[in-house]
Design an enzyme around this catalytic site. Sequence first.
Site, PDB file in Angstrom:
ATOM      1  N   SER A 133      -3.547  -1.197   2.575  1.00 51.69           N
ATOM      2  CA  SER A 133      -2.257  -1.036   3.236  1.00 51.69           C
ATOM      3  C   SER A 133      -1.175  -1.792   2.471  1.00 51.69           C
ATOM      4  O   SER A 133      -0.870  -1.434   1.353  1.00 51.69           O
ATOM      5  CB  SER A 133      -2.290  -1.419   4.717  1.00 51.69           C
ATOM      6  OG  SER A 133      -1.155  -0.873   5.343  1.00 51.69           O
ATOM      7  N   HIS A 138      10.086 -11.094   3.160  1.00 48.27           N
ATOM      8  CA  HIS A 138      11.546 -11.079   3.071  1.00 48.27           C
ATOM      9  C   HIS A 138      11.986 -12.526   3.246  1.00 48.27           C
ATOM     10  O   HIS A 138      11.629 -13.143   4.255  1.00 48.27           O
ATOM     11  CB  HIS A 138      12.156 -10.201   4.176  1.00 48.27           C
ATOM     12  CG  HIS A 138      11.593  -8.821   4.195  1.00 48.27           C
ATOM     13  ND1 HIS A 138      12.040  -7.822   3.359  1.00 48.27           N
ATOM     14  CD2 HIS A 138      10.596  -8.280   4.930  1.00 48.27           C
ATOM     15  CE1 HIS A 138      11.351  -6.716   3.596  1.00 48.27           C
ATOM     16  NE2 HIS A 138      10.457  -6.971   4.540  1.00 48.27           N
ATOM     17  N   CYS A 189      -6.353  -2.286   6.614  1.00 46.62           N
ATOM     18  CA  CYS A 189      -7.335  -1.425   7.257  1.00 46.62           C
ATOM     19  C   CYS A 189      -8.706  -1.772   6.683  1.00 46.62           C
ATOM     20  O   CYS A 189      -8.802  -2.244   5.561  1.00 46.62           O
ATOM     21  CB  CYS A 189      -7.029   0.047   6.977  1.00 46.62           C
ATOM     22  SG  CYS A 189      -5.393   0.539   7.529  1.00 46.62           S
TER      23      CYS A 189
END
Length: 151
Positions: A64, A69, A84
Amino acid sequence: MGKIIGKHLTVDMYGCSFDSLNNIEFIKTAMLTAVQDANMTLLDFCFYQFEPHGLTALALLAESHMSIHTYPELGYAALDVFTCGDHTRPDKAVATLKAFLKPEKTKITNIRRGDFGSENDMKPKVKVSMTPLRRVRSTGAKVLHFLSRAK
């Protein structure tokens, strides 16, 4: 209870250093170390450095993704670790990133993706941790307050 497709950790880190959050090489090293520590498979890594400060970085994973940020002026970083499969350890990735960024406070929300069980299962589980530094500060303030009243 439905099948859980993946584990998604959203992490808010407060009280990180400006320099760490604004240094793309440092963030890249932290993220790639976290990918390795968590047994994830890196497909690609990209980033964007904002002006005057701040950055966004993304590790595209076979399992995934992991993203960050940063808001250096606030000492704040927002992280996502979504994986996953059963062979990865997103919690280990978060521990590695915490070791690099050294936040004073961390808020982790654990979301089980694809779980269409009871309504209670749909609510994210939130875990907040404070570093001993914050506890020492507040304990010191309490001691000073106590001593000032004792006179």
